[in-house]
Design a protein around this motif. Structure first.
Motif, short mmCIF file in Angstrom:
data_model
loop_
_atom_site.label_atom_id
_atom_site.label_comp_id
_atom_site.label_asym_id
_atom_site.label_seq_id
_atom_site.Cartn_x
_atom_site.Cartn_y
_atom_site.Cartn_z
N TYR A 49 -5.85 42.37 25.36
CA TYR A 49 -5.35 43.23 26.43
C TYR A 49 -3.84 43.13 26.67
O TYR A 49 -3.27 43.98 27.33
CB TYR A 49 -6.09 42.91 27.74
CG TYR A 49 -7.58 43.02 27.63
CD1 TYR A 49 -8.17 44.23 27.26
CD2 TYR A 49 -8.40 41.93 27.86
CE1 TYR A 49 -9.53 44.34 27.13
CE2 TYR A 49 -9.78 42.03 27.74
CZ TYR A 49 -10.35 43.23 27.38
OH TYR A 49 -11.70 43.34 27.26
N LYS A 51 -0.17 43.75 26.32
CA LYS A 51 0.62 44.80 25.69
C LYS A 51 2.09 44.42 25.57
O LYS A 51 2.74 44.78 24.59
CB LYS A 51 0.51 46.11 26.50
CG LYS A 51 -0.90 46.59 26.71
CD LYS A 51 -1.59 46.91 25.40
CE LYS A 51 -3.00 47.43 25.63
NZ LYS A 51 -3.70 47.66 24.35
N SER A 77 -2.62 44.21 19.57
CA SER A 77 -2.46 44.91 20.85
C SER A 77 -1.05 44.78 21.42
O SER A 77 -0.60 45.63 22.20
CB SER A 77 -3.47 44.38 21.87
OG SER A 77 -3.24 43.01 22.14
#
Length: 314
Positions: A49, A51, A77
């Motif tokens: 998750y 970024k 990611s």
């Protein structure tokens, strides 16, 4: 009694998207250094998750860079990475470039203030030739010299993805500046280039002018504080006479004198297809008789060029 709590500025921030909302989480950390970076790497490797990774000014050094490089080679990611001011050196740059070559998910990389020299430029050049997903690269405040310019120039010519490059506050001068500018001439993707506070000089300005004649993509160019004289400014004007895409040109703090400034303005005026909207000529004690001030000087000349009827006299 209500007491105001002091808000501490985090030294490093991890920002991640959360499902189902697009909220961001900030994790305050202390200086990671080697063991901290290794511990962080373990967590990041399996986290899908995250970024944006911001570890600016955390003393990571080579060991920390190598630990994070291992993460970046596996995590698909993370797309925005800031490792500025971490004393990574050539060895750290080598590890990071190798990781980004394997995994091209990172689109923005900030490596400002990391003591990068000509050896690091070789690793960066290899990266630029293979990484088509990297859109923004910040290499400002390093020690990239003329040899580095000779290495990065051909790589810039072959790069097919970068749209923003910051090379300000380095040591690009002489033949290296010329070769670097030739790379700009062949590049067809770069839109924003900052080469301010280097030493391009008049020869470098001439090379940039030649690049502007051929380049039909670049939109913003910062060449402030590059030892460009009136002769260099007139050379640069040759490129402005035919360029159709440049919107912003900053040439402040260069000893161009009134002759050079007038030459740039005239070149833009004589180009009916010019897209230039903003020209920054700011400089201390600039005597400007050609610009309508016969016995005065200005400390700032920041022109918006939408109306080209300036009434300049030969």
């Amino acid at each position: 009694m209500n007491r105001r709590k002091r808000r501490r500025r985090p030294l490093s921030i991890l920002q991640r998207s959360r499902r189902p909302r697009r909220a961001r989480t900030q994790i305050q950390t202390l200086t990671w250094r080697q063991k901290g970076a290794q511990a962080l790497a373990v967590m990041l490797t399996s986290n899908p998750y995250i970024k944006r990774l911001d570890l600016r000014d955390n003393g990571l050094l080579r060991a920390g860079a190598e630990a994070l490089a291992d993460v970046l080679s596996k995590n698909s990611s993370i797309s925005d990475v800031d490792l500025s001011e971490n004393q990574l050196g050539a060895a750290g740059a080598q590890a990071l470039c190798a990781a980004l070559t394997v995994n091209q998910a990172v689109q923005k990389m900030q490596l400002a203030g990391n003591s990068l020299e000509e050896q690091a430029a070789k690793y960066l050049a290899d990266l630029l030739q293979v990484h088509t997903g990297l859109k923004s690269l910040d290499l400002s405040y390093n020690q990239l010299n003329d040899q580095a310019g000779e290495t990065l120039g051909p790589a810039l010519a072959e790069n097919t993805g970068l749209t923003e490059l910051n090379m300000s506050w380095n040591h690009l001068r002489g033949p290296g500046a010329v070769v670097f500018a030739r790379g700009l001439e062949a590049n067809i993707f770069l839109k924003v280039l900052d080469i301010s506070y280097n030493g391009f000089g008049d020869l470098g300005a001439l090379a940039v002018a030649e690049a502007l004649k051929a380049n039909n993509v670049l939109e913003e160019l910062n060449m402030s504080n590059n030892r460009i004289s009136a002769a260099g400014a007139l050379s640069l004007g040759l490129g402005l006479r035919v360029n159709r895409t440049l919107r912003i040109l900053v040439v402040s703090r260069n000893p161009m004198q009134s002759e050079g400034c007038f030459g740039l303005l005239k070149s833009v005026r004589d180009n009916p297809a010019s897209a230039l909207e903003l020209l920054d000529l700011s400089v201390r004690a600039l005597h400007t008789p050609y610009l309508g001030s016969s016995n005065s000087s200005v400390s700032y000349c920041h022109l918006r060029l939408r109306d080209r009827k300036w009434g300049l006299e030969e």
